[in-house]
Design a protein around this motif. Structure first.
Motif, short mmCIF file in Angstrom:
data_model
loop_
_atom_site.label_atom_id
_atom_site.label_comp_id
_atom_site.label_asym_id
_atom_site.label_seq_id
_atom_site.Cartn_x
_atom_site.Cartn_y
_atom_site.Cartn_z
N LEU A 123 23.88 84.79 34.97
CA LEU A 123 24.31 84.39 33.64
C LEU A 123 25.60 85.10 33.25
CD1 LEU A 123 20.89 84.58 31.75
CD2 LEU A 123 21.93 82.56 32.79
N ASP A 124 26.51 84.35 32.66
CA ASP A 124 27.77 84.92 32.16
C ASP A 124 27.66 84.95 30.64
OD1 ASP A 124 30.30 85.86 31.78
OD2 ASP A 124 31.30 83.93 32.16
N VAL A 125 27.51 86.14 30.06
CA VAL A 125 27.26 86.24 28.63
C VAL A 125 28.34 87.05 27.94
CG1 VAL A 125 24.77 86.08 29.03
CG2 VAL A 125 25.85 88.33 28.80
N GLU A 126 28.43 86.85 26.64
CA GLU A 126 29.26 87.67 25.77
C GLU A 126 28.34 88.41 24.80
OE1 GLU A 126 32.47 88.16 26.05
OE2 GLU A 126 32.64 86.71 27.69
N VAL A 127 28.76 89.60 24.39
CA VAL A 127 27.94 90.40 23.48
C VAL A 127 28.79 90.85 22.31
CG1 VAL A 127 26.43 92.40 23.26
CG2 VAL A 127 26.58 91.22 25.46
N ASP A 128 28.37 90.48 21.11
CA ASP A 128 29.04 90.91 19.88
C ASP A 128 28.22 92.00 19.21
OD1 ASP A 128 31.17 89.04 20.07
OD2 ASP A 128 29.83 87.46 19.34
N VAL A 129 28.89 93.06 18.77
CA VAL A 129 28.21 94.20 18.15
C VAL A 129 28.40 94.15 16.64
CG1 VAL A 129 28.03 96.71 18.07
CG2 VAL A 129 28.63 95.57 20.23
N HIS A 130 27.29 94.21 15.91
CA HIS A 130 27.32 94.21 14.45
C HIS A 130 26.56 95.45 13.96
CE1 HIS A 130 28.71 90.04 14.68
NE2 HIS A 130 27.71 89.82 15.52
N HIS A 131 27.27 96.34 13.27
CA HIS A 131 26.66 97.58 12.81
C HIS A 131 26.06 97.41 11.42
CE1 HIS A 131 28.22 99.77 16.21
NE2 HIS A 131 29.44 99.34 15.96
N ARG A 132 24.84 97.91 11.25
CA ARG A 132 24.19 97.95 9.95
C ARG A 132 23.89 99.40 9.60
NH1 ARG A 132 19.80 92.94 10.40
NH2 ARG A 132 21.34 91.25 10.62
N LYS A 133 23.25 99.61 8.47
CA LYS A 133 23.01 100.98 7.99
C LYS A 133 22.16 101.78 8.97
CE LYS A 133 21.17 103.62 4.09
NZ LYS A 133 20.52 103.56 2.75
N ASP A 134 21.04 101.20 9.40
CA ASP A 134 20.10 101.95 10.22
C ASP A 134 20.03 101.48 11.67
OD1 ASP A 134 19.29 103.53 8.01
OD2 ASP A 134 17.98 101.90 7.34
N GLU A 135 20.75 100.44 12.00
CA GLU A 135 20.67 99.90 13.35
C GLU A 135 21.92 99.08 13.65
OE1 GLU A 135 17.10 97.60 13.02
OE2 GLU A 135 18.12 95.86 12.18
N SER A 136 22.07 98.73 14.90
CA SER A 136 23.18 97.87 15.32
C SER A 136 22.59 96.66 16.04
CB SER A 136 24.14 98.62 16.25
OG SER A 136 24.77 99.68 15.55
N ILE A 137 23.11 95.49 15.72
CA ILE A 137 22.66 94.25 16.34
C ILE A 137 23.64 93.90 17.45
CG2 ILE A 137 21.99 91.86 15.98
CD1 ILE A 137 20.35 93.84 14.36
N LEU A 138 23.14 93.72 18.65
CA LEU A 138 23.94 93.24 19.77
C LEU A 138 23.55 91.79 20.00
CD1 LEU A 138 24.48 96.25 19.99
CD2 LEU A 138 24.39 96.03 22.49
N ASP A 139 24.42 90.89 19.61
CA ASP A 139 24.14 89.46 19.65
C ASP A 139 24.68 88.88 20.96
OD1 ASP A 139 23.29 86.97 18.88
OD2 ASP A 139 25.00 86.57 17.56
N ILE A 140 23.78 88.36 21.78
CA ILE A 140 24.14 87.83 23.10
C ILE A 140 24.36 86.34 23.00
CG2 ILE A 140 23.41 87.65 25.51
CD1 ILE A 140 21.48 89.99 24.95
N SER A 141 25.46 85.85 23.54
CA SER A 141 25.75 84.42 23.54
C SER A 141 26.14 83.96 24.94
CB SER A 141 26.87 84.09 22.55
OG SER A 141 28.06 84.79 22.88
N GLY A 142 25.89 82.71 25.21
CA GLY A 142 26.20 82.16 26.52
C GLY A 142 25.26 81.01 26.84
#
Length: 251
Positions: A123-142
């Motif tokens: 799989l060839d994926v991209e990962v976007d990082v979104h920082h929140r107060k208590d955690e960070s979301i790593l959103d995988i797309s592809g």
């Protein structure tokens, strides 16, 4: 040709392929192990073959002919994906760099780990990082992310566990990472909240406790939170991990 790079299921298989291509015996080359083979976690995810580089030694003069011992380098660390063979033993860390200095960016290392693991699945994926107060979301797309998500998100949860280990090896304070793909977390939350409402009505109608199937802790929390303010039912958990369940009972 004085140098080749080959791969195989084991280091020895890869070396044999390289010797065949060069048409020489083993004492005529130096061997550098570029990548160790890995089984991947869950027994299949992130499987990788061994990769070696064979360099042909220069032809010795008749006066200095001797049998050279092959040199196998152990400098290359294990690659991503050599992590766990079963979900319940996910805490066994194989690839996760044991000599980390903590100077690398933990989120960059997490993204690299995810992309390498996905690549091992084709799989060839991209990962976007979104920082929140208590955690960070790593959103995988592809494309074709169903394999990465797994049944009810079990594969995604296992990958999330390992990603947190990778990231925290490079951080001087604890960080929490949540993985998401194709908005799976939101869809799963909606499914669980609808289930909670439906089973709460069932508990009220029949006056009996309703025992749900085993769930990971984050999903049990969603059920508890959904019914926390319910006027007619209460919830509690029973059992031991990984078979701990939510029980919905009439008040």
């Amino acid at each position: 040709m004085t140098k080749v790079v080959t791969s195989g299921k084991t280091v020895e298989d890869a070396v044999k392929q390289g010797l065949s291509q060069l048409g020489v015996s083993r004492e005529r080359v130096t061997v550098n192990v570029l990548e160790q083979p890995s089984k991947g976690f869950l027994g299949w995810l992130g499987v990788k073959k061994a990769k070696v580089e064979l360099t042909l030694l220069s032809e010795p003069s008749p006066e200095t002919i001797h049998t050279a011992e092959p040199h196998v380098s152990a400098q290359a660390p294990f690659r991503a994906g050599q992590a766990v063979t079963e979900a319940e033993s996910v805490t066994r860390e194989a690839h996760i760099n044991p000599t980390s200095t903590g100077q690398a960016d933990p989120y960059e290392e997490a993204v690299r780990f995810i992309r390498e693991t996905a690549a091992g699945m084709g799989l060839d994926v991209e990962v976007d990082v979104h920082h929140r107060k208590d955690e960070s979301i790593l959103d995988i797309s592809g494309p074709s992310l169903g394999m990465l998500i797994g049944r009810r998100g079990q594969t995604l949860d296992a990958l999330q566990y390992l990603t947190n280990i990778v990231a925290n090896r490079h951080s001087d304070k604890f960080i929490r990472i949540v993985l998401d793909a194709e908005q799976f977390r939101a869809r799963r939350q909606k499914t669980l909240e609808d289930l909670a409402d439906r089973l709460a009505n069932q508990a009220i109608r029949y006056g009996k406790e309703v025992v749900l199937e085993p769930m990971p802790s984050q999903e049990r929390k969603l059920i508890h939170a959904k019914l926390q303010q319910h006027a007619q039912v209460r919830t509690y958990s029973k059992g031991d991990e990984p078979n701990r369940r939510v029980v919905i009972a009439k008040k």
